[in-house]
Design an enzyme around this catalytic site. Structure first.
Site, PDB file in Angstrom:
ATOM      1  N   LYS A 112       1.031  -1.314   0.154  1.00  0.00           N
ATOM      2  CA  LYS A 112       0.051   0.070   0.007  1.00  0.00           C
ATOM      3  C   LYS A 112       0.981   1.122   0.198  1.00  0.00           C
ATOM      4  O   LYS A 112       0.396   2.619  -0.349  1.00  0.00           O
ATOM      5  CB  LYS A 112      -1.344  -0.284   0.807  1.00  0.00           C
ATOM      6  CG  LYS A 112      -1.989  -1.263   0.788  1.00  0.00           C
ATOM      7  CD  LYS A 112      -3.084  -0.300   1.818  1.00  0.00           C
ATOM      8  CE  LYS A 112      -4.562  -1.133   1.909  1.00  0.00           C
ATOM      9  NZ  LYS A 112      -5.481  -1.494   2.563  1.00  0.00           N
ATOM     10  N   LYS A 195      -4.267 -10.010  -4.879  1.00  0.00           N
ATOM     11  CA  LYS A 195      -5.874 -10.520  -4.494  1.00  0.00           C
ATOM     12  C   LYS A 195      -6.506  -9.319  -4.930  1.00  0.00           C
ATOM     13  O   LYS A 195      -6.129  -8.175  -5.757  1.00  0.00           O
ATOM     14  CB  LYS A 195      -5.771 -10.584  -3.639  1.00  0.00           C
ATOM     15  CG  LYS A 195      -5.525  -9.432  -2.320  1.00  0.00           C
ATOM     16  CD  LYS A 195      -5.985  -9.257  -1.000  1.00  0.00           C
ATOM     17  CE  LYS A 195      -5.761  -7.790  -0.286  1.00  0.00           C
ATOM     18  NZ  LYS A 195      -6.355  -7.857   0.371  1.00  0.00           N
ATOM     19  N   LYS A 198     -10.563  -3.816  -2.640  1.00  0.00           N
ATOM     20  CA  LYS A 198     -10.617  -2.288  -2.793  1.00  0.00           C
ATOM     21  C   LYS A 198     -10.918  -1.331  -4.366  1.00  0.00           C
ATOM     22  O   LYS A 198     -10.775  -0.515  -4.471  1.00  0.00           O
ATOM     23  CB  LYS A 198     -11.960  -2.138  -1.192  1.00  0.00           C
ATOM     24  CG  LYS A 198     -12.691  -3.002  -0.908  1.00  0.00           C
ATOM     25  CD  LYS A 198     -13.091  -2.106   0.156  1.00  0.00           C
ATOM     26  CE  LYS A 198     -13.041  -3.112   1.085  1.00  0.00           C
ATOM     27  NZ  LYS A 198     -11.571  -3.301   1.637  1.00  0.00           N
TER      28      LYS A 198
HETATM   29  N1  AQP Z   1      -9.379 -10.880  -2.978  1.00  0.00           N
HETATM   30  C1  AQP Z   1      -9.589 -11.697  -1.796  1.00  0.00           C
HETATM   31  N2  AQP Z   1      -9.910 -13.035  -1.253  1.00  0.00           N
HETATM   32  C2  AQP Z   1     -10.308 -13.054   0.128  1.00  0.00           C
HETATM   33  N3  AQP Z   1     -10.124 -13.006   1.011  1.00  0.00           N
HETATM   34  C3  AQP Z   1     -10.204 -11.272   1.078  1.00  0.00           C
HETATM   35  N4  AQP Z   1     -10.455 -10.415   1.970  1.00  0.00           N
HETATM   36  C4  AQP Z   1     -10.126  -9.077   0.840  1.00  0.00           C
HETATM   37  N5  AQP Z   1     -10.000  -9.026  -0.315  1.00  0.00           N
HETATM   38  C5  AQP Z   1      -9.834 -10.284  -0.442  1.00  0.00           C
HETATM   39  C6  AQP Z   1     -10.686 -10.682   2.927  1.00  0.00           C
HETATM   40  O1  AQP Z   1     -11.640  -9.887   3.484  1.00  0.00           O
HETATM   41  C7  AQP Z   1     -11.580  -9.349   5.177  1.00  0.00           C
HETATM   42  C8  AQP Z   1     -11.339  -8.185   4.638  1.00  0.00           C
HETATM   43  O2  AQP Z   1     -10.431  -7.036   4.721  1.00  0.00           O
HETATM   44  P1  AQP Z   1      -9.996  -5.700   4.798  1.00  0.00           P
HETATM   45  O3  AQP Z   1     -11.459  -5.089   4.306  1.00  0.00           O
HETATM   46  O4  AQP Z   1     -10.314  -5.292   6.304  1.00  0.00           O
HETATM   47  O5  AQP Z   1      -9.204  -5.646   3.444  1.00  0.00           O
HETATM   48  P2  AQP Z   1      -8.257  -5.689   2.913  1.00  0.00           P
HETATM   49  O6  AQP Z   1      -7.605  -7.119   3.261  1.00  0.00           O
HETATM   50  O7  AQP Z   1      -6.731  -4.794   2.867  1.00  0.00           O
HETATM   51  O8  AQP Z   1      -9.078  -5.829   1.692  1.00  0.00           O
HETATM   52  P3  AQP Z   1      -9.012  -4.752   0.173  1.00  0.00           P
HETATM   53  O9  AQP Z   1     -10.514  -4.954  -0.345  1.00  0.00           O
HETATM   54  O10 AQP Z   1      -7.745  -5.448  -0.381  1.00  0.00           O
HETATM   55  O11 AQP Z   1      -9.090  -3.584   0.796  1.00  0.00           O
HETATM   56  P4  AQP Z   1      -8.331  -2.489   0.836  1.00  0.00           P
HETATM   57  O12 AQP Z   1      -8.154  -2.522  -0.653  1.00  0.00           O
HETATM   58  O13 AQP Z   1      -9.231  -0.997   1.040  1.00  0.00           O
HETATM   59  O14 AQP Z   1      -7.123  -2.807   1.006  1.00  0.00           O
HETATM   60  C9  AQP Z   1     -10.179  -9.958   5.619  1.00  0.00           C
HETATM   61  O15 AQP Z   1     -10.533 -11.144   5.955  1.00  0.00           O
HETATM   62  C10 AQP Z   1      -9.498 -10.645   4.461  1.00  0.00           C
HETATM   63  O16 AQP Z   1      -8.506 -11.498   4.423  1.00  0.00           O
END
Ligand code: AQP
Length: 327
Positions: A112, A195, A198
């Protein structure tokens, strides 16, 4: 006594199929067996810049998605992280025992902070895993259901709990992670090496849980595939493997059954079938999201916070006593 689980999602954008298949889908099942706490982690979201009005909307939307997906407020506590100030209080205290090198090796921070340049990354983003440890440890959490991307953070929570206990006496439960094999890592539609996320640069990376049918079909049409034309589930074809995984998880069929369904057919048929499966899954979910009013969800969030607040207050009291603070 039921074991306790805690998990949360950041209201940092549009929730996507990765968040659902990697997290929420499992929570719905786990709430039957565990004492469950699910949080909308707004304090985490602000570790990267957020528009205040959008943050407000997304926080409510995430809570509605939890409910529409099947999290039952009678069985689980659902609340907003910033409503319990003990999260930040404990995070500060844990910051004083966390070491800079252990935070520097966190891959999420590296990824990030590289996105917009390390010099513009906030200190909040750097200490994000410590806040996550506080979220977990505050509630005597035994198990943390997460996607594979969060394992390093859970490891830190375990280390900090053990370190504090060793220094100040038994205070925290050392939590375990719980990763479900399927759905543990849903990859981006535009790049199967990263992965689904968002905050991805392109909206063609993910299918948002709130995407309309037309957008879903367009995104699946544009999703990258591998060379060849057969529908085969194997590691040599990571893009196709990811799409088959999504299909399989949404329709409760095994990858082998999906392969069989599309035997002798090409990518065009497979992508149409996958888009249908996603639309068939998301349409009713979206209807349920639309049927929940803001007032209803705010009431549930307030009750959820009231349910867990005594646990957080008790834990902070214990921590302060151990540290030698005058209470
Ligand atoms: N691609 C993924 N596959 C499986 N699980 C996923 N999670 C996120 N992306 C995937 C799971 O969703 C939960 C919440 O995630 P988060 O919002 O706290 O943050 P993150 O993991 O950083 O998710 P994002 O979508 O990538 O958000 P941004 O881009 O804002 O950082 C967790 O249990 C995570 O494992």
């Amino acid at each position: 006594m039921k074991q306790r689980i805690f998990s949360g999602i950041q209201p940092s954008g549009n929730l996507h199929l990765g968040n659902y298949l990697g997290a929420i889908k499992n929570w719905v099942k786990l709430q039957e067996e565990y004492d469950s706490i699910f949080c909308v982690v707004d304090l985490h979201a602000i570790t990267v810049p957020q528009d205040p009005e959008i943050l407000r909307q997304k926080t409510i939307e995430v809570a509605k998605i939890y409910l529409a997906a099947g999290i039952d407020p009678e069985k689980s506590a659902i609340f907003i992280q910033s409503h319990i100030s003990e999260h930040t209080e404990l995070a500060w205290i844990l910051n004083t025992i966390a070491k800079i090198p252990e935070l520097e090796k966190m891959t999420q921070f590296k990824d990030k902070s590289q996105k917009n340049g390390r010099e513009s990354a906030s200190v909040g983003l750097f200490v994000y895993p410590v806040l996550m440890a506080a979220d977990i440890l505050l509630y005597n959490t035994e198990t943390v259901p997460v996607g594979e991307d969060q394992l390093q953070h859970i490891e830190l929570a375990r280390d900090l709990a053990a370190r504090f206990n060793k220094k100040f006496g038994e205070t925290f439960i050392v939590p375990k992670h719980f990763v479900k094999e399927e759905g543990m890592r849903i990859m981006g539609l535009d790049d199967p090496r990263k992965k689904m996320s968002k905050s991805a640069a392109s909206e063609y990376n993910y299918i948002a849980l709130t995407d309309p049918e037309e957008t879903i079909r367009k995104k699946i049409k544009k999703a990258v595939t591998d060379s060849g034309s057969e529908i085969i589930y194997c590691d040599d074809k990571p893009a196709l493997k990811n799409l088959i995984n999504i299909h399989s998880l949404l329709t409760d069929q095994t990858p082998a059954e999906i392969e069989k369904m599309y035997a002798g057919k090409g990518y065009g048929d497979f992508k149409n079938g996958l888009a249908d499966a996603i639309v068939n899954f998301l349409k009713p979910l979206q209807e349920r999201i639309g049927a929940i009013s803001d007032a209803e969800v705010l009431d549930i969030l307030e009750k959820g916070a009231a349910k867990v607040r005594p646990i957080a207050i008790q834990k902070i009291f214990d921590v302060k006593q151990k540290l030698g603070f005058i209470i």
